[in-house]
Design an enzyme around this catalytic site. Structure first.
Site: not given
Ligand code: UDP
Length: 493
Positions: A20, A126, A362
């Site tokens: 978020h 949010d 990522q």
């Molecule tokens: N992410 C990252 N590195 C990692 C794993 C995840 O930067 O090793 C980032 C990814 O690029 C995304 C966020 O964390 O922007 C995860 O958000 P998402 O909505 O996919 O999943 P959540 O973590 O909310 O379940």
């Protein structure tokens, strides 16, 4: 663009978890680029981690109108704030944080008493924190809600009362999970009971998480508008349905692509805009540089997923046995319970063709030419990042909106395979081989098409580009009317 003393001042208040905060910060930056003052309200704990692992301060120092403020989330420091404990954050914010938030917005409160800054003229909160609407209404400040889930998931949440009425919910013990549902208009042909958001998998309708998402979603209409991180070509059907109930809808995503596109229009080499709450291990980029094009499957289950020890081992065997190169993010404390020691075969297989990190950059990983597939939990940010990078997906949804997203990826958009509810080494091995080899050509066309549509939506005159401009215009318009009626604006009395 620099904000002017009479520019609007938007307060952005995300729910304090990685997915978020990260995309709402991208929205904040997009507003700053357009000359809007932005105050970003972080929970203390998120703020500390953001500063510790990122250069957000120097990145945002380019925008004279940007400020961070912090507020407590009301939980003790050692609370895990992940997995199935996330509902605790929601309860605590509503109970403990709400009165502090109100206080901050009152005349003289820290959000409305800053040197050289106009008063808050609108709020973007949010959408799972609808108590902010009560505060905004009381103080006469216009409020927009931002939901970080897909439009399709939002729509499924919206239809929950109808599913209860039709008897589809609560799910019964002997229910056929592959049964198609008729209560979510527009999704009748593919949405099964199995694909409903995870919170619906309860036999008890008073379950706290189920209650929260259902009631918060129903309250959306009370806000001045709804902002979604999606684009018209991707989720046209769900957006059409939502507009019947919430007409003022802004689909402005994919936000990371949108931000990159607007930054590139301004400067030749824009800075990376990572908002990670863990330290990014950049050695994986060097490892990727040594791999051949499209040879690596990237594996990450996001910031909240908890794996059991057995699940970890099944994935590990599947990856090693597939004989494909893999880059795997295993977050600290994301595997529950002790268990067997790691079999030597897995360790050897990993040395041979794997690379494991605790957290990766990522967006950059997905954009790397060596990456040919993504084994993901189908979080909405990850899904959008994969779409923009044209990387096909294997989906193993964990919770919340991910069950819906993975169904769309597999069945509707044909961008990969949905492995929902199965965690078995033989299946993992097969589906990895399918994605990387056997069915690669079959997926290439829809993946390439969706990437182009996503990029077009955020380019000049694209749907998301225009929707964001409309949002900014509306925020400015509200600010102008506020300035005109300055003597009656509740913040001034
Ligand atoms: N992410 C990252 N590195 C990692 C794993 C995840 O930067 O090793 C980032 C990814 O690029 C995304 C966020 O964390 O922007 C995860 O958000 P998402 O909505 O996919 O999943 P959540 O973590 O909310 O379940």
């Amino acid at each position: 663009m620099d904000s002017q003393p009479n520019s609007p001042h938007v307060l952005i208040f995300p729910f304090p978890v990685q997915g978020h905060v990260s995309c709402m910060l991208k929205l904040a930056e997009l507003l700053c680029i357009s000359g809007v003052h932005v105050t970003f309200l972080n929970s203390d704990i998120i703020h500390r981690r953001l500063l510790r692992y990122n250069d957000v301060m120097s990145r945002f120092s380019r925008y004279s109108g940007f400020r961070f403020e912090t507020i407590s989330d009301g939980l003790p420091p050692d609370h895990p704030r992940s997995g199935n404990r996330v509902v605790d954050i929601f309860d605590s914010i509503k109970m403990v944080t709400k009165p502090m938030f109100r206080q901050m917005l009152l005349p003289g409160g820290c959000l409305n008493h800053m040197n050289n800054r106009p008063l808050v003229s609108s709020i973007i909160a949010d959408g799972i924190m609808c108590f902010t609407i009560d505060v905004a209404n009381e103080l006469g400040i216009p409020i927009y809600l931002f939901r970080t889930v897909s439009a399709s998931c939002f729509w499924a949440f919206y239809c929950i009362p109808k599913l209860i009425e039709s008897g589809d919910l609560p799910i019964k013990e002997d229910d056929e999970m592959d049964r198609l549902l008729h209560g979510v208009t527009g999704m009748e042909k593919y949405l099964r009971l199995r694909d409903l958001p995870s919170f619906c998998r309860t036999s008890d309708l008073s379950d706290r998480a189920f209650q929260v998402v259902t009631s918060e979603t129903q309250e959306t209409y009370r806000a001045n508008g709804l902002i979604l991180n999606t684009f018209e070509d991707l989720e046209e059907s769900a957006l059409t349905q939502i507009r019947k109930h919430v007409p003022n809808l802004y689909a402005i995503g994919p936000l990371h692509g949108h931000l990159n596109s607007r930054l590139e229009a301004q400067m030749t080499s824009p800075p990376r805009s990572s908002n990670s709450l863990w330290e990014e291990d950049r050695t994986c980029m060097t490892w990727l540089d040594e791999q051949t094009p499209k040879s690596v499957i990237y594996v990450s289950f996001g910031s909240m997923t908890m794996l059991s020890r057995d699940e970890l081992i099944e994935f590990w065997y599947g990856l090693v046995n597939s004989k494909k190169n893999f880059l795997w993010v295993v977050r600290p404390n994301s595997v529950a319970g002790d268990g067997q020691t790691i079999p030597a075969q897995l360790l050897e297989g990993t040395v041979e063709r794997g690379y494991i990190v605790r957290w990766a950059p990522q967006e950059e990983v997905l954009a790397h030419p060596a990456v040919g597939g993504f084994l993901t939990h189908s979080g909405w940010n990850s899904t959008l990042e994969s779409i923009v990078a044209a990387v096909p997906m294997i989906c193993w949804p964990y919770y919340a909106d991910q069950q819906v997203n993975s169904r769309l990826v597999g069945e509707v958009w044909k961008l990969g395979f949905d492995m929902k509810d199965i965690c078995d080494r033989v299946v993992v091995e097969k589906v990895v081989k399918d994605l990387m080899d056997t069915k690669r050509d079959e997926l290439a066309r829809p993946v390439d098409r969706m990437m182009k549509l996503a990029r077009r939506s955020v380019a000049v005159d694209g749907s998301s580009f225009n929707n964001l401009n409309r949002l900014i215009e509306d925020i400015k318009q509200i600010n102008r009317s506020c300035n005109k009626t300055v003597t009656t604006h509740p913040c001034f009395v």
